[in-house]
Each structure stands twice: as C-alpha cells, then as structure tokens.
Design an enzyme around this catalytic site. Structure first.
Site, PDB file in Angstrom:
ATOM      1  N   HIS A 125      34.033  40.253  33.959  1.00 15.06           N
ATOM      2  CA  HIS A 125      33.506  40.099  32.597  1.00 15.06           C
ATOM      3  C   HIS A 125      32.034  40.507  32.518  1.00 15.06           C
ATOM      4  O   HIS A 125      31.347  40.621  33.531  1.00 15.06           O
ATOM      5  CB  HIS A 125      33.693  38.669  32.087  1.00 15.06           C
ATOM      6  N   CYS A 141      33.701  34.271  39.194  1.00 11.20           N
ATOM      7  CA  CYS A 141      34.095  35.528  38.551  1.00 11.20           C
ATOM      8  C   CYS A 141      33.305  36.706  39.090  1.00 11.20           C
ATOM      9  O   CYS A 141      32.370  36.549  39.868  1.00 11.20           O
ATOM     10  CB  CYS A 141      33.881  35.435  37.037  1.00 11.20           C
TER      11      CYS A 141
END
Length: 165
Positions: A125, A141
């Site tokens: 992301h 992440c």
C-alpha cells in the site's frame, strides 16, 4: 526459492534489500524502494512482522481513488492525506492511494491458523511521502511511495504471485 522457476509476471520482495522487484510478461524488471516491518520478518499473528514465502494478490482496492486518498479498514474515508490531517491523527498507520491485499499460499507458513497473511491484513500500500523508504518501519505491510503504488496497481492482476524473502 529462485525466481527463475516463477512464471512471469511476478513480484519479488526483498526484506534484506528493502526493494520490490516487478517483472512483467516480457521479463522486464522495475525496482521500487519499499519499507517492510520494523519488527523484521515473521509469520505469526500479532507479531508486527512481514510474512515470508509465496503469496498472491487476493484483492485490489482503490481503483480510481485520488492520490493520497486515505483508507481505514480497507474503505475510503473521503479524506486526502496532508500534514494537517496527520497532525490531527498522530496514532494512525496511514494506508494511502491503493491497497493490494496479499494471501499466503503455503499452509502452516503464511496461510491458515496463526500465520495467515490475509487474516493479518498484509498489504502492499501507499504511505505518506514523508515516510522514508529503504528502512523497515511498517507494522507488517509493504509500504510504497504513492505514485509508485498507483503505477504498480495498474500493472498487476488479481492472482499475481508475490514472493517475499
């Protein structure tokens, strides 16, 4: 696992190098500087680590969203990230622009039970452009620059192999 055994296109994430390598169907490679987990590599739920092994892109979220659009719980908030918004919510882990949600492919390693990458909400992301790349700082992440995550998002398909090592 050697990347030569994979079918193009694919993504390889190097935790050691803090780089994401996208290889297209012609074998051409694009390299992006990224940020993986501050806590290092690991697969356990609650560890705050980046999981290793073979994954696939299970969902792509944010098609057509503006650059720096803010997501909470994989939903657009209607906000656009800026320094004033950041100051108002200093505790937020900013997920911006696009989300590519990863699902592990290796039962017992990154799929099912206490090590399931999808249940851990592991994504590729966007992150604020003020955040450094090349330095492990995420909560698990794979963070990218916003313009780069949008460009990558447009090039990849659901089911694309993502090897994290």
């Amino acid at each position: 696992m050697a990347t030569t055994s994979l079918i193009h296109p694919f993504i390889r994430v190097s935790i050691a190098e803090q780089k994401l390598f996208y290889t297209d169907s012609n074998g051409l490679e694009t390299v992006y500087s990224i940020s993986t987990a501050k806590n290092g590599a690991g697969e356990r739920s609650g560890s705050g680590c980046t999981p290793r092994g073979k994954h696939v892109i299970r969902a792509k979220i944010g098609t057509g969203a503006p650059l720096n659009a803010v997501f909470v719980g994989r939903r657009l908030t209607g906000e656009i990230y800026n320094p004033e918004l950041a100051a108002s919510f200093p505790e937020r882990d900013w997920i911006l622009s696009r989300i590519m949600w990863l699902s592990g492919c290796e039962p017992g390693r990154n799929r099912l039970g206490e090590c399931d990458s999808m249940r851990r909400y592991i994504y590729i992301h966007g992150t604020p452009d003020t955040e450094p790349m090349g330095v492990p700082l995420s909560h698990g992440c794979i963070r990218m620059r916003n313009t780069e995550v949008v460009a990558l998002f447009e090039r990849v398909q659901l089911g694309l192999c993502v090897l994290i090592e």
